[in-house]
Each structure stands twice: as structure tokens, then as C-alpha cells.
Design a protein around this motif. Structure first.
Motif, mmCIF file in Angstrom:
data_model
loop_
_atom_site.group_PDB
_atom_site.id
_atom_site.type_symbol
_atom_site.label_atom_id
_atom_site.label_comp_id
_atom_site.label_asym_id
_atom_site.label_seq_id
_atom_site.Cartn_x
_atom_site.Cartn_y
_atom_site.Cartn_z
ATOM 1 N N VAL A 191 101.610 35.899 46.036
ATOM 2 C CA VAL A 191 100.371 36.673 45.893
ATOM 3 C C VAL A 191 100.677 38.111 46.271
ATOM 4 O O VAL A 191 101.190 38.380 47.359
ATOM 5 N N LEU A 192 100.341 39.030 45.376
ATOM 6 C CA LEU A 192 100.519 40.451 45.664
ATOM 7 C C LEU A 192 99.199 41.029 46.141
ATOM 8 O O LEU A 192 98.209 41.045 45.403
ATOM 9 N N HIS A 193 99.161 41.492 47.385
ATOM 10 C CA HIS A 193 97.995 42.187 47.930
ATOM 11 C C HIS A 193 98.156 43.676 47.709
ATOM 12 O O HIS A 193 99.244 44.232 47.951
ATOM 13 N N ILE A 194 97.079 44.328 47.296
ATOM 14 C CA ILE A 194 97.128 45.746 46.955
ATOM 15 C C ILE A 194 96.082 46.501 47.762
ATOM 16 O O ILE A 194 94.911 46.094 47.825
ATOM 17 N N VAL A 200 97.075 38.226 41.988
ATOM 18 C CA VAL A 200 96.982 39.558 42.581
ATOM 19 C C VAL A 200 95.660 39.646 43.329
ATOM 20 O O VAL A 200 94.622 39.185 42.837
ATOM 21 N N HIS A 201 95.695 40.197 44.525
ATOM 22 C CA HIS A 201 94.475 40.388 45.331
ATOM 23 C C HIS A 201 94.374 41.860 45.663
ATOM 24 O O HIS A 201 95.179 42.391 46.428
ATOM 25 N N VAL A 202 93.367 42.514 45.095
ATOM 26 C CA VAL A 202 93.205 43.957 45.294
ATOM 27 C C VAL A 202 92.029 44.200 46.243
ATOM 28 O O VAL A 202 90.969 43.595 46.113
ATOM 29 N N HIS A 203 92.259 45.083 47.196
ATOM 30 C CA HIS A 203 91.248 45.435 48.195
ATOM 31 C C HIS A 203 90.784 46.854 47.878
ATOM 32 O O HIS A 203 91.539 47.812 48.057
ATOM 33 N N ARG A 204 89.537 47.013 47.427
ATOM 34 C CA ARG A 204 89.086 48.326 46.957
ATOM 35 C C ARG A 204 87.577 48.458 47.110
ATOM 36 O O ARG A 204 86.875 47.498 47.430
ATOM 37 N N ALA A 205 87.077 49.670 46.823
ATOM 38 C CA ALA A 205 85.655 49.968 47.016
ATOM 39 C C ALA A 205 84.769 49.260 46.006
ATOM 40 O O ALA A 205 83.615 48.958 46.295
ATOM 41 N N GLY A 206 85.293 49.000 44.803
ATOM 42 C CA GLY A 206 84.516 48.317 43.777
ATOM 43 C C GLY A 206 84.132 49.184 42.595
ATOM 44 O O GLY A 206 83.793 48.674 41.532
ATOM 45 N N TRP A 207 84.174 50.507 42.751
ATOM 46 C CA TRP A 207 83.820 51.376 41.639
ATOM 47 C C TRP A 207 84.999 51.517 40.673
ATOM 48 O O TRP A 207 86.129 51.103 40.977
ATOM 49 N N PRO A 208 84.795 52.123 39.488
ATOM 50 C CA PRO A 208 85.874 52.238 38.501
ATOM 51 C C PRO A 208 87.076 53.007 39.042
ATOM 52 O O PRO A 208 86.936 54.101 39.585
ATOM 53 N N GLY A 252 98.308 40.844 33.446
ATOM 54 C CA GLY A 252 97.713 39.610 32.947
ATOM 55 C C GLY A 252 97.530 38.475 33.925
ATOM 56 O O GLY A 252 96.975 37.443 33.554
ATOM 57 N N ALA A 253 97.994 38.608 35.169
ATOM 58 C CA ALA A 253 97.780 37.535 36.144
ATOM 59 C C ALA A 253 96.332 37.558 36.626
ATOM 60 O O ALA A 253 95.657 38.591 36.560
ATOM 61 N N PRO A 254 95.811 36.434 37.134
ATOM 62 C CA PRO A 254 94.457 36.444 37.702
ATOM 63 C C PRO A 254 94.361 37.440 38.854
ATOM 64 O O PRO A 254 95.292 37.587 39.648
ATOM 65 N N VAL A 255 93.223 38.112 38.937
ATOM 66 C CA VAL A 255 93.004 39.140 39.956
ATOM 67 C C VAL A 255 91.794 38.770 40.802
ATOM 68 O O VAL A 255 90.699 38.547 40.284
ATOM 69 N N VAL A 256 92.004 38.701 42.110
ATOM 70 C CA VAL A 256 90.921 38.557 43.073
ATOM 71 C C VAL A 256 90.646 39.938 43.651
ATOM 72 O O VAL A 256 91.566 40.654 44.025
ATOM 73 N N GLU A 257 89.370 40.299 43.716
ATOM 74 C CA GLU A 257 88.988 41.593 44.267
ATOM 75 C C GLU A 257 88.144 41.388 45.517
ATOM 76 O O GLU A 257 87.131 40.692 45.477
ATOM 77 N N THR A 258 88.586 41.972 46.639
ATOM 78 C CA THR A 258 87.691 42.148 47.772
ATOM 79 C C THR A 258 86.967 43.466 47.551
ATOM 80 O O THR A 258 87.560 44.536 47.640
ATOM 81 N N ASN A 259 85.671 43.360 47.231
ATOM 82 C CA ASN A 259 84.850 44.518 46.898
ATOM 83 C C ASN A 259 84.241 45.046 48.195
ATOM 84 O O ASN A 259 83.198 44.584 48.652
ATOM 85 N N VAL A 260 84.906 46.014 48.806
ATOM 86 C CA VAL A 260 84.608 46.426 50.175
ATOM 87 C C VAL A 260 83.207 47.015 50.316
ATOM 88 O O VAL A 260 82.502 46.747 51.293
ATOM 89 N N GLY A 275 88.137 47.318 34.641
ATOM 90 C CA GLY A 275 87.489 46.490 35.649
ATOM 91 C C GLY A 275 87.377 45.038 35.240
ATOM 92 O O GLY A 275 87.225 44.153 36.102
ATOM 93 N N ARG A 276 87.473 44.782 33.931
ATOM 94 C CA ARG A 276 87.379 43.394 33.455
ATOM 95 C C ARG A 276 88.639 42.581 33.774
ATOM 96 O O ARG A 276 88.697 41.378 33.485
ATOM 97 N N ALA A 277 89.619 43.236 34.386
ATOM 98 C CA ALA A 277 90.813 42.497 34.825
ATOM 99 C C ALA A 277 90.492 41.550 35.973
ATOM 100 O O ALA A 277 91.257 40.609 36.242
ATOM 101 N N VAL A 278 89.377 41.775 36.672
ATOM 102 C CA VAL A 278 89.065 40.984 37.864
ATOM 103 C C VAL A 278 88.549 39.609 37.476
ATOM 104 O O VAL A 278 87.602 39.471 36.700
ATOM 105 N N THR A 279 89.181 38.592 38.039
ATOM 106 C CA THR A 279 88.782 37.205 37.807
ATOM 107 C C THR A 279 87.689 36.774 38.769
ATOM 108 O O THR A 279 86.757 36.069 38.399
#
Length: 376
Positions: free
Chosen positions: A7-10, A75-83, A95-103, A113-117
Motif C-alpha cells: 500500500v502506497l500512502h501519499i 494507494v491511500h492518499v491523505h488530502r484536503a478533498g478539493w481538486p 489505475g490501482a484502487p485509491v482510498v482517500e482520507t478526506n481531511v 478526482g474520479r480516481a478515488v475508489t
């Protein structure tokens, strides 16, 4: 034994901010079924801590190059949530599934933004506001709520011993011993922790003092994250003998030492909190918290964490805030009872091991759906 799932955390940086801390806690608490790797274009103190814990970090500007080299399954991306197309476009191309922590609970309707699963909000407040503002149902499998993790076990063990906090939480499978003593509520010490950032301050953080001092004249106010405007206010009002401005802290051990010397956490931030990591950590240390609500549409998760008259007080104005602080300082039994209620809530809802297991279940569900050819 099969190879761990990578898992890649970003995160956009690896400094001492709360977003980076949450990412660090997840990366270091994942079970052995998973291999956490971290990417950021900017290194920092948390990068050093991650590498010391054995987590590989990749610090460079080209995210897609790292994706091709690391080949994560998730992939798990930690971000504010905006574009943020520059950040999200490489994830969509990979192309891997993306989990977003929408801070901050923001909305990203952009193509990248549609990359987020799976979108994960850090509080129920953020999820409700998101649904109300954007008309998007916050429902599985695309959306959910996952609280930020807090190392409650560490805080319980690291607190300095004090004579006035004898009650322990019930022993659980991961508690090697009963919890030690914690804050000594006989001391009239109020603490505040934030970044030294004007955006993290509210006039209420100082305006409560005259009201509190009338009822608790021996009060001492210790502040981590002071700003020049706050120091000038203290000097102007002749309160230098009651307020101490302290340097920032880097580690949870330093935080535990600070909280262990306080009887109350004073939280005040006009922008509010999308979660409130400082509040949750103070609760984990057994401190009652005094906070205030923020008007819509500002962040207001601080009142989700602090249960009024249970784990602390939610005050509407400076006088009410000051009286709440003074009441806790003048009634150690009440402060102890509220602090213990907060500690139990933190251990139940924010404990890093428990929250990380919930995250692993989300990862498993996403990969299982991918194997079946399902989309969110």
C-alpha cells in the motif's frame, strides 16, 4: 506465507502536521499482511520517524515514477478533498484502487478526482456537511467515515505518574498492565496546544482568562504554539505571570509530559476542527476539554469529540468558557471524572490499533471487489 500486500500512502509533505501524523500512525500500525510505503514530494520530521520505524519513503517530485517503481496494489492518499489534478492525475493513470482520507470534507468533481475508489471522512460532522452541501449521499461503498487514529495505548503508558488519577480502564488483550496514574488535578494548570499559526487561534483562547482568573486566581496557562499577537495581548493585559509560552513538541512522549502537567485542555479555534487531533490526544491522556461551537458552514467536529458536561464543556462565549475552566480547576473530582470519561471514549473510538483494523477491512473489501470486477 504469502507476500504482504503493498500500500502506497501519499501526503503532500512529511512535516509535523496532523494529516502527516495520521498517515504515519496508519503506516506503522498496519498488520504484517500489508507493506506500507510512503510517498511525498517534501521530506520532514515524520519522514525521519517513518524510516526509523522501518517504513520506506520515496521523496521526489514525480509521483507516477514512484508508482511504476513501487507497484502498489492499493494507494491511500491523505488530502484536503478539493481538486488537485497534479496529485490525482498520476493515480488515475496508474489505475490501482485509491482510498482517500478526506481531511477537510471537501468536494472534488474533477475528472482526476474520479480516481478515488473510497472516500473516508474523518468525522460524522464532515460526512453530514458534505452530503448537505453537495447533495451526494454519503453511503457505502463509495463513502464512509473513519476516525483518525490516536496512539491511546502509548499515551496511557507514557503519562507521568500523579497521585490524583487512580482509576484504570478495564484490561484488554493489548494492555500489558493496568494503566498508570495520570494528571494531578489539584494543580490549577490549563494547557493549550496548536501550531504557531494565526489560523489556529481564536480570540476566545485569551478572552476567557479574565473570567477564569476571577474564580481561579492561581490559574497558570501553558501554551504550545503561541503567536506574536497572543504574546502581545498577554503583555498588554499584564498577565505575563500567569501565561507561559512554550516551544513546540515533536513526539508523543513530549505531548504526554505536557498533558500530564495540566488539569484542563483549553481548545479554541475559529475555523473549527474537521476532527480535532489535539482534543483526541488530550482525552487519551485523561484531560477534560473545554471548547466552543463554530457557526455553519465552518468545521465543527470539536463538539462531536467533546460531549458537553460528560468529557468536558462546550462554551458559547468568553464568560461561559472562563467559568467552565474555573469550575474544573476548582473541582478536581469533576475534572477527574470527565477526564476518565474522555479517556474511555478515546480508547473506544480512536485507538490506533482498532481504527487501523477497520482500515484494513476496507482495503480487503476493495481488493475483493476488484477481483470480482466490481466498481464502487
Amino acid at each position: 506465507m504469502s507476500e504482504p500486500i503493498r500500500v502506497l500512502h501519499i501526503a503532500k509533505s512529511l512535516g509535523l502536521g496532523g494529516t502527516e501524523k495520521v498517515m504515519q500512525l496508519f503506516a506503522t500500525h498496519l498488520s504484517r499482511r500489508w507493506e506500507a510505503v510512503v510517498y511525498s514530494p517534501r521530506d520532514g520530521e515524520r519522514g525521519e520517524m517513518l524510516r526509523a520505524a522501518g517504513v520506506a519513503t520515496h521523496i521526489q517530485p514525480d509521483l507516477f515514477q514512484v508508482l511504476q517503481r513501487v507497484r502498489p496494489r492499493l494507494v491511500h492518499v491523505h488530502r484536503a478533498g478539493w481538486p488537485e489534478p497534479e496529485l490525482m492525475r498520476p493515480l488515475r493513470n496508474y489505475g490501482a484502487p485509491v482510498v482517500e482520507t478526506n481531511v477537510f470534507g471537501r468536494f472534488d468533481p474533477s475528472p482526476s478526482g474520479r480516481a478515488v475508489t473510497r472516500h473516508l471522512f474523518v468525522s460524522h460532522f464532515c460526512a453530514r456537511r458534505f452530503a448537505a452541501l453537495h447533495g451526494v449521499p454519503v453511503e457505502p461503498p463509495a463513502y464512509g467515515v473513519l476516525y483518525n487514529p490516536v496512539d491511546t495505548d502509548f499515551f496511557a503508558q507514557a503519562l507521568p505518574a500523579g497521585p490524583d488519577f487512580a482509576q484504570a480502564l478495564p484490561a484488554g488483550p493489548d494492555f500489558a498492565q493496568a494503566l498508570p496514574a495520570g494528571p494531578d488535578f489539584s494543580r490549577p494548570v490549563v494547557g493549550r496546544v496548536s501550531r504557531a499559526d494565526k489560523g489556529k487561534w481564536s480570540p476566545l483562547a485569551l478572552d476567557f482568562l479574565p473570567h477564569a482568573l476571577r474564580a481561579a486566581p492561581n490559574l497558570e496557562y501553558r501554551i504550545i504554539g503561541g503567536i506574536p499577537e497572543a504574546e502581545a495581548w498577554v503583555d498588554r493585559n499584564g498577565l505575563s505571570g500567569r501565561v507561559r509560552f512554550l516551544p513546540p513538541v515533536r513526539t508523543d512522549a513530549e505531548l504526554a509530559a505536557f498533558y500530564g502537567g495540566c488539569s484542563v485542555l483549553a481548545h479554541a479555534n475559529d475555523t473549527g476542527e474537521s476532527f480535532g487531533l489535539v482534543i483526541a490526544e488530550a482525552m487519551a491522556c485523561g484531560l477534560p476539554v473545554v471548547t466552543h461551537p463554530c457557526p455553519p458552514p465552518r468545521d465543527n467536529a470539536q463538539v462531536e469529540l467533546v460531549d458537553n458536561e460528560v468529557t468536558g464543556f462546550v462554551a458559547e462565549n468568553a464568560e461561559e468558557y472562563g467559568l467552565a475552566v474555573a469550575r474544573l480547576l476548582g473541582d478536581p473530582a469533576l475534572a477527574r471524572r470527565m477526564g476518565e470519561a474522555g479517556r474511555q471514549k478515546a480508547a473506544r473510538l480512536y485507538r490506533a490499533q482498532t481504527v487501523t483494523l477497520q482500515l484494513e477491512a476496507i482495503y480487503d473489501e476493495i481488493l475483493a471487489n476488484q477481483a470480482k470486477g466490481k466498481t464502487p
